[in-house]
Design a protein around this motif. Structure first.
Motif, PDB file in Angstrom:
ATOM      1  N   TYR A  34       0.839  -1.200   0.000  1.00  0.00           N
ATOM      2  CA  TYR A  34       0.000   0.000   0.000  1.00  0.00           C
ATOM      3  C   TYR A  34       0.879   1.258   0.000  1.00  0.00           C
ATOM      4  O   TYR A  34       1.856   1.363   0.751  1.00  0.00           O
ATOM      5  CB  TYR A  34      -0.910   0.022   1.221  1.00  0.00           C
ATOM      6  CG  TYR A  34      -1.630  -1.287   1.481  1.00  0.00           C
ATOM      7  CD1 TYR A  34      -2.149  -2.052   0.435  1.00  0.00           C
ATOM      8  CD2 TYR A  34      -1.789  -1.770   2.785  1.00  0.00           C
ATOM      9  CE1 TYR A  34      -2.805  -3.249   0.677  1.00  0.00           C
ATOM     10  CE2 TYR A  34      -2.455  -2.965   3.042  1.00  0.00           C
ATOM     11  CZ  TYR A  34      -2.944  -3.704   1.981  1.00  0.00           C
ATOM     12  OH  TYR A  34      -3.586  -4.892   2.234  1.00  0.00           O
ATOM     13  N   GLU A  40      -6.225   2.647  -2.384  1.00  0.00           N
ATOM     14  CA  GLU A  40      -6.097   1.366  -1.700  1.00  0.00           C
ATOM     15  C   GLU A  40      -5.573   1.554  -0.284  1.00  0.00           C
ATOM     16  O   GLU A  40      -6.045   0.894   0.654  1.00  0.00           O
ATOM     17  CB  GLU A  40      -5.160   0.434  -2.474  1.00  0.00           C
ATOM     18  CG  GLU A  40      -5.040  -0.948  -1.846  1.00  0.00           C
ATOM     19  CD  GLU A  40      -4.096  -1.865  -2.601  1.00  0.00           C
ATOM     20  OE1 GLU A  40      -4.297  -3.090  -2.552  1.00  0.00           O
ATOM     21  OE2 GLU A  40      -3.147  -1.356  -3.238  1.00  0.00           O
ATOM     22  N   TYR A  41      -4.617   2.446  -0.114  1.00  0.00           N
ATOM     23  CA  TYR A  41      -4.091   2.752   1.217  1.00  0.00           C
ATOM     24  C   TYR A  41      -5.211   3.237   2.128  1.00  0.00           C
ATOM     25  O   TYR A  41      -5.357   2.767   3.274  1.00  0.00           O
ATOM     26  CB  TYR A  41      -2.993   3.807   1.115  1.00  0.00           C
ATOM     27  CG  TYR A  41      -2.400   4.228   2.448  1.00  0.00           C
ATOM     28  CD1 TYR A  41      -1.209   3.669   2.911  1.00  0.00           C
ATOM     29  CD2 TYR A  41      -3.021   5.203   3.242  1.00  0.00           C
ATOM     30  CE1 TYR A  41      -0.653   4.063   4.123  1.00  0.00           C
ATOM     31  CE2 TYR A  41      -2.491   5.593   4.455  1.00  0.00           C
ATOM     32  CZ  TYR A  41      -1.304   5.026   4.894  1.00  0.00           C
ATOM     33  OH  TYR A  41      -0.765   5.408   6.098  1.00  0.00           O
TER      34      TYR A  41
END
Length: 350
Positions: A34, A40-41
């Motif tokens: 990530y 996405e993080y």
């Protein structure tokens, strides 16, 4: 949902510290890809935050100092649904009709010995339990549990060190209703082994390669050197849980089916509640027990790697059918070593 997760993350950070720093530590420890600032993080940090809240809630229910501890582990960036889909399996319906071995469900054959093991027993100390393994993304706990119990039974009878057998052989070769990496059943697997007289070969001969979650085709052109299961027992011990201790004492480690949905967050201690056992979705191996302390417990070997729980193990309270651990108990009653390459079907019985 995304807004709720963001607000929850902010409120948690205000009370408990910098969530980003905690999540970054997790990323570094477990090698996640990530990148800070990416969608996405942000999403995985929100899932991580939900896990932290769940840990606190479960830890707040502790009733004594021996109670289970829940905290950050390698599954903390997974939702509960993702965890269940990857590591747990659905029970096979109407499985009795698939039982091949007529003795499996016949109570009259489930005879126990008279060995006395006292208040505690740990078969690891007797060197009949091999190292903890990792099923990775393959829902093959059932296959691992079965081969582990077969190899421990032979090790106990022969006085030799346990030689890891191939779970991949069962994953790839056992027919329906078994479904490879999508699930199977410990009693059906043992039943199939007895009916077909299958020789389970060593893991180094037929290595595990289902870690990606895909079930590979069955390979039959392998040397017939390994262990053949001759007889086994299977029973529900919800009303007579003490009998499980007697079987472990007499026969060695046993395979069991459990409800493991709450195990995602486990980091130590003895699971004593919030594990009702309503749905049996995982298979493990009981390698011993300890009744000497204030909270008696089973010593359970899992297949999620050594970096989970207590070096790959979990302690489950004895006596309350915790996590459904007494509902389906399967053990090896007889096993033999086979080397058909040398003896053309002859075997060494122990």
């Amino acid at each position: 949902m995304i807004l709720w997760r963001f607000l929850a993350a902010v409120s948690f950070a205000v009370v408990y510290g910098d969530l980003n720093d905690n999540f970054d530590d997790f990323i570094l420890r477990y090698g996640r890809p990530y990148i800070r600032g990416s969608p996405e993080y942000a999403y995985r940090m929100s899932v991580f935050n939900e896990s932290l809240f769940r840990h606190r809630q479960r830890n707040s229910l502790a009733v004594n100092t021996w109670d289970a501890k829940f905290g950050v582990n390698k599954f903390s960036d997974m939702t509960q649904q993702e965890f269940a889909e990857q590591f747990l399996t659905n029970a096979i319906q109407d499985k009795d009709k698939y039982v091949y071995h007529s003795m499996t469900f016949n109570d009259s054959t489930l005879l126990y010995g008279t060995a006395t093991c006292g208040m505690s027993l740990d078969w690891r100390k007797q060197n009949i339990v091999a190292a903890v393994r990792n099923q990775e993304k393959c829902g093959s706990c059932w296959a691992f549990s079965v081969v582990e119990t077969v190899e421990s039974a032979y090790s106990k009878k022969s006085g030799t060190n346990p030689q890891p057998l191939s779970p991949q052989q069962l994953i790839s070769c056992e027919p329906k209703p078994a479904d490879g990496c999508k699930g199977g059943d410990i009693s059906l697997a043992m039943s199939w082994l007895v009916k077909t007289k299958t020789v389970v070969v060593a893991e180094n001969v037929y290595p595990f390669n289902g870690g990606s979650g895909d079930t590979k085709p069955c390979i039959t052109d392998i040397p017939q050197v390994g262990l053949r299961l001759l007889d086994f027992g299977k029973k529900n011990f919800q009303e007579t849980e003490k009998s499980i201790l007697e079987i472990i004492c007499d026969y060695g480690p046993v395979s069991v089916a459990v409800d493991a949905i709450s195990w995602q967050d486990y980091v130590g201690g003895i699971i004593q509640h919030h594990c009702p056992g309503g749905s049996l979705d995982h298979a493990v191996q009981i390698v011993g027990f300890d009744l000497s302390g204030p909270v008696p417990y089973y010593i359970v070997r899992n297949t999620w790697g050594k970096d989970w729980g207590l070096d790959g193990y979990v302690h489950i309270k004895y006596g309350d059918n915790m996590c459904g651990i007494a509902k389906e108990v399967v053990w090896v009653r007889d096993v033999e070593y086979v080397n058909e390459a040398e003896n053309r079907g002859s075997s060494k019985h122990v």
